[in-house]
Design an enzyme around this catalytic site. Sequence first.
Site, PDB file in Angstrom:
ATOM      1  N   ASP A  41      43.894  51.601 -21.315  1.00 46.78           N
ATOM      2  CA  ASP A  41      44.019  51.848 -20.083  1.00 46.78           C
ATOM      3  C   ASP A  41      42.728  51.895 -19.250  1.00 46.78           C
ATOM      4  OD1 ASP A  41      44.928  52.903 -17.297  1.00 46.78           O
ATOM      5  OD2 ASP A  41      46.805  53.095 -18.417  1.00 46.78           O
ATOM      6  N   TYR A 159      53.078  39.137  -7.866  1.00 45.47           N
ATOM      7  CA  TYR A 159      53.585  39.851  -8.768  1.00 45.47           C
ATOM      8  C   TYR A 159      54.937  39.417  -9.429  1.00 45.47           C
ATOM      9  CZ  TYR A 159      55.916  43.877 -10.917  1.00 45.47           C
ATOM     10  OH  TYR A 159      56.518  45.250 -11.559  1.00 45.47           O
ATOM     11  N   LYS A 163      56.017  38.127 -12.970  1.00 41.12           N
ATOM     12  CA  LYS A 163      56.951  38.881 -13.778  1.00 41.12           C
ATOM     13  C   LYS A 163      58.045  37.810 -14.140  1.00 41.12           C
ATOM     14  CE  LYS A 163      55.551  42.980 -14.194  1.00 41.12           C
ATOM     15  NZ  LYS A 163      55.220  43.478 -15.619  1.00 41.12           N
ATOM     16  N   THR A 194      58.545  56.706 -10.709  1.00 42.05           N
ATOM     17  CA  THR A 194      57.141  57.361 -11.409  1.00 42.05           C
ATOM     18  C   THR A 194      56.752  58.300 -10.213  1.00 42.05           C
ATOM     19  OG1 THR A 194      55.934  55.434 -10.760  1.00 42.05           O
ATOM     20  CG2 THR A 194      57.146  55.524 -13.029  1.00 42.05           C
TER      21      THR A 194
END
Length: 252
Positions: A41, A159, A163, A194
């Site tokens: 990360d 994006y 994807k 999240t």
Amino acid sequence: MSARFPDLEGKVVLITGGGSGIGAHLVRGFAEQGAAVAFFDIADEPSRALEQELKQAGHQVAYQHCDLTDIPAVQAAIVQVRETFGPIGVLINNAAHDERHDFQDVTPEYWDQRFAVNLKHQFFCAQAVHDDMKQLGGGSIINMGSTSWIIGMGTMPCYTTAKSAVEGLTRSLARALGPDNIRVNTVLPGWIITKRQEELWLDAAGEKKILDNQCLQRQLKPDDLLGPILFLASDAAAACTNQRFIVDGGWV
Ligand SMILES: NC(=O)c1ccc[n+]([C@@H]2O[C@H](COP(=O)([O-])OP(=O)(O)OC[C@H]3O[C@@H](n4cnc5c(N)ncnc54)[C@H](O)[C@@H]3O)[C@@H](O)[C@H]2O)c1
């Protein structure tokens, strides 16, 4: 506590973008299965905190700061994982960045950046673990896709295009790596709530949209992905490859 998959105990699992969100939940979930979990990360603070917490609980985890858009750094970090834990048997290509952007504002540089953070590293991580999985007699690669391009979200075209390409990547690699008993699948989350989603995008209209569109009348959480991903990583899914698995609460 999720279902147990005993063959995951002792397996070396690499999770990209494991410092927060869904990735952090996966790091925890695989560690609790007894796997040795390495994760990459760039968000050092939450990543180090997660590593420390899991190590204190007796789990085998190793965090490495690694910008996944820097492919030589990714390749070097994977060598490091191998030195720490041994050959990698499971790869979860999870990292991505769903920054919203207007179609008219996209420059060639921005396009490249979005593809670098949402697609390119998935290919190069798979390439870098290929020999490990061959050596182990097989492996499982799980590429995180998204239903956003299927349901036609228009607020982040780079994006969603990247994807959609994750599916092409999965289907190409599944065929190329099948002879080495390496399985490659895509998991497509729907809207998974999240902390980041809550802070940035979940408002009253979003809550209503979830109830209007999902068959299941509740918000989905990272834990809803853990079971399907553990299953795909494990020998329980030994004949599952070249597939897409949608986890979206039945969004229509
Ligand atoms: N949350 C959702 O609703 C949802 C929906 C569809 C698909 N997904 C997919 O699931 C996966 C996880 O989603 P999430 O919601 O947890 O995302 P997130 O943005 O909350 O977390 C992504 C993680 O990747 C890390 N990361 C970002 N750029 C990086 C880089 N250059 N190098 C290294 N690490 C980097 C971030 O620091 C973060 O820890 C992604 O592939 C995402 O596209 C999520």
